[in-house]
Motif scaffolding. Structure first.
Motif, short mmCIF file in Angstrom:
data_model
loop_
_atom_site.label_atom_id
_atom_site.label_comp_id
_atom_site.label_asym_id
_atom_site.label_seq_id
_atom_site.Cartn_x
_atom_site.Cartn_y
_atom_site.Cartn_z
N ALA A 86 0.83 -1.20 0.00
CA ALA A 86 0.00 0.00 0.00
C ALA A 86 0.87 1.25 0.00
N SER A 87 1.92 1.23 0.80
CA SER A 87 2.83 2.38 0.84
C SER A 87 3.49 2.59 -0.52
N GLU A 88 3.88 1.50 -1.16
CA GLU A 88 4.52 1.61 -2.47
C GLU A 88 3.56 2.14 -3.51
N ALA A 89 2.29 1.74 -3.45
CA ALA A 89 1.30 2.23 -4.40
C ALA A 89 1.08 3.74 -4.22
N LEU A 90 1.05 4.20 -2.97
CA LEU A 90 0.90 5.63 -2.71
C LEU A 90 2.13 6.39 -3.19
N LEU A 91 3.31 5.80 -3.02
CA LEU A 91 4.53 6.44 -3.51
C LEU A 91 4.49 6.58 -5.03
N ARG A 92 4.04 5.55 -5.73
CA ARG A 92 3.93 5.64 -7.19
C ARG A 92 2.95 6.74 -7.60
N ALA A 93 1.86 6.85 -6.85
CA ALA A 93 0.90 7.91 -7.15
C ALA A 93 1.55 9.28 -6.97
N ALA A 94 2.30 9.45 -5.90
CA ALA A 94 2.97 10.72 -5.65
C ALA A 94 4.00 11.02 -6.73
N GLU A 95 4.67 10.00 -7.21
CA GLU A 95 5.69 10.20 -8.23
C GLU A 95 5.10 10.64 -9.57
N ARG A 96 3.82 10.37 -9.77
CA ARG A 96 3.20 10.84 -11.02
C ARG A 96 2.44 12.15 -10.80
N GLY A 97 2.62 12.76 -9.59
CA GLY A 97 2.08 14.09 -9.35
C GLY A 97 0.85 14.17 -8.48
N VAL A 98 0.35 13.05 -7.96
CA VAL A 98 -0.83 13.06 -7.09
C VAL A 98 -0.44 13.53 -5.69
N LYS A 99 -1.23 14.41 -5.09
CA LYS A 99 -1.00 14.86 -3.73
C LYS A 99 -1.57 13.82 -2.76
N VAL A 100 -0.71 13.29 -1.91
CA VAL A 100 -1.08 12.20 -1.00
C VAL A 100 -0.98 12.67 0.44
N ARG A 101 -2.07 12.47 1.20
CA ARG A 101 -2.06 12.77 2.63
C ARG A 101 -2.45 11.51 3.39
N VAL A 102 -1.66 11.16 4.39
CA VAL A 102 -1.88 9.94 5.18
C VAL A 102 -2.00 10.32 6.65
N LEU A 103 -3.10 9.93 7.28
CA LEU A 103 -3.33 10.18 8.71
C LEU A 103 -3.57 8.84 9.39
N VAL A 104 -2.71 8.49 10.34
CA VAL A 104 -2.79 7.20 11.01
C VAL A 104 -2.79 7.42 12.53
N ASP A 105 -3.60 6.65 13.23
CA ASP A 105 -3.60 6.71 14.69
C ASP A 105 -2.27 6.20 15.24
#
Length: 494
Positions: A86-105
């Motif tokens: 999941a972390s790697e998929a979000l990283l790939r999204a960020a690398e193509r220009g998507v703004k990613v915000r992650v909030l975890v308890d």
């Protein structure tokens, strides 16, 4: 990266039912979703994700096809296979220009500091930790001090689970980001449920995320790990990124059966497409901090109040599925009143043999006689229910290890027409301490679909009647531990 890539194509087919199967796949989420939303003005689309792998495919497709933003909010994010992918998929999204915000308890996050800081260093990724008093950036001495001086505060957790994509699609429900929520654990998996939603309701989910993101309780990870952040060079961050990509590229981490499932998706196309229901969908959510109580462990919340209000309207039936069943103050009286008015109340929860939470089960065990005496019909899920063969798509691969299959779904159906799917456990912690979310929809099609699934989970091949004392089927060690936990006054925290 088997599990994560699979998921991606599944939702493409699920959502693009207006496009011939043979047509070229749209390039972005908006190209798939916008025509659907526009063709149902004022309505939100809803699709129940019953199977773990199906829920994973939905998240993965959305992640890979989002073009503008991804906001994710979870109670648990593990560093196991699913968590890494999941972390790697979000990283790939960020690398193509998507703004990613992650909030975890803060309570149960176990991601390595280097990984969190490297991701936070990416210009398109921000990571915040909610109520960081026990884990991230907290020394043992400070942790002990926080427990001693703020027992209520450290017990106020963010139990929300939402994933939002381009402001148009969202997923919420019981699943955290870890192997056992998607049927990839080899010893213990959860029978869970999510809801995929499209359209106007996503704006309400986005507003709730924004409230938490801007809350003082949400602290940037680079602030919590300031000393370590000074050591995080761009070279070290690049090495972390390379490690994530390498992990996802390995065949053993992206199993062949997942690739095969992707190839077979066109055959499932019609069934998936027909499952989307368009109606008014309400998003229930608590505020950061839950309520204004400071010393006591009660106080309720917006989600609690909304669910109580719906319960009191019942005229025929109430069907509930919850992993934990500890009656909050006043709840048993509500059910007694419903039963006196002729409402049938059925609840399926975990048995001692299947539960992952002995503390919560101890609270239920103390109340069980009174619950049954009230007229509520209670069923306890077996650790090896027959239904797991149907719900776990890759069960033949796991059959030799025979992993325990336990309830984690949190759902309620009222009068066969009103459906709630969310994060709310039926216990004092969800009622008063943890922030909770979920979707409420008055639609007989979806309500009947979920209710039938819950009733199937109550069937003799899947559950024992709570009146039959199924505790004897649990291992002796579990029974001994239960006796210990029952001696402690834990009810407000359960």
């Amino acid at each position: 990266m088997h599990k994560y890539l699979i998921v991606l194509l599944s939702l493409l087919l699920l959502l693009s039912f207006t496009v011939p199967v043979s047509a070229a796949a749209p390039a972005s989420l908006a190209q798939v979703v916008t025509p659907l939303i526009d063709s149902h003005p004022g309505k939100s689309g809803a699709y129940v994700l019953e199977k773990g792998e199906e829920a994973l495919r939905a998240r993965a497709w959305l992640t890979d096809h989002a073009a503008r933003s991804i906001d994710v909010q979870y109670f648990i994010w593990s560093s196991d296979n699913i968590g890494i992918l999941a972390s790697e998929a979000l990283l790939r999204a960020a690398e193509r220009g998507v703004k990613v915000r992650v909030l975890v308890d803060d309570l149960l996050i176990d991601a390595p500091p280097d990984s969190m800081l490297a991701l936070a260093l990416h210009p398109n990724i921000d990571i915040r930790i909610y109520n960081p008093r026990l884990n991230v950036g907290t020394s043992k001495v400070k942790k002990i001090g926080n427990v001693v001086t703020g027992l209520r505060t450290i017990n106020q957790r963010m139990h929300d689970k939402t994933a939002l994509f381009d402001g148009q699609a969202g997923i919420t429900g019981g699943r955290n980001m870890a192997d056992e929520y998607f049927d990839y654990n080899h010893s213990y998996n959860f029978r869970d449920r999510d809801m995929l939603v499209l359209g106007p309701v996503v704006a309400d989910m986005q507003a709730s995320f924004a409230r938490f993101w801007e809350s003082p309780q949400a602290v940037p990870v680079e602030k919590l790990l300031a000393k370590a952040m000074k050591q995080m060079t761009s070279e070290r961050a690049t090495a972390v990124y390379a490690g994530l990509h390498a992990y996802a590229a390995k065949g053993e981490n992206f199993a062949p059966e997942v690739r095969q499932a992707l190839e077979e998706l066109p055959a499932k196309f019609s069934r998936l497409a027909q499952g989307i229901v368009w109606d008014e969908v309400r998003f229930l959510c608590d505020l950061p901090g839950k309520n204004s109580a400071r010393r006591r462990f009660d106080g309720g919340g917006r989600t609690t109040a909304a669910l109580v209000d719906e319960l009191k309207k019942a005229t025929r039936s109430v069907t509930i599925q919850s992993p934990y069943l500890v009656m909050p103050s006043g709840a048993l009286e509500i059910f007694r009143d419903l039963i006196k008015r002729g409402v049938e109340v059925r609840i399926v929860t975990n048995s001692l043999a299947s539960t992952d939470n002995l503390q919560a089960f101890s609270g239920y065990h103390k109340q069980r006689r009174a619950i049954l005496k009230s007229g509520i019909k209670v069923f306890e899920f077996k650790p090896d229910p027959a239904i797991r063969r149907e719900l776990i798509e890759r069960f033949p691969k796991l059959e030799k290890t025979a992993p325990i299959f336990a309830i984690h779904a949190k759902s309620m159906v009222i009068d066969g027409t009103t459906l709630f799917v969310g994060t709310f456990n039926f216990d004092p912690r969800s009622a008063n301490l943890n922030t909770e979310v979920g979707v409420l929809i008055r639609n007989p099609v979806l309500a009947e679909q979920v209710e039938l699934n819950i009733i199937r989970d109550m069937a003799p091949e899947n559950s024992w009647s709570a009146a039959d004392n199924a505790d004897r089927f649990a291992p002796p060690e579990k029974r001994r531990k239960l006796r210990l936990w029952k001696t402690l006054p834990l009810e407000p925290f359960l």
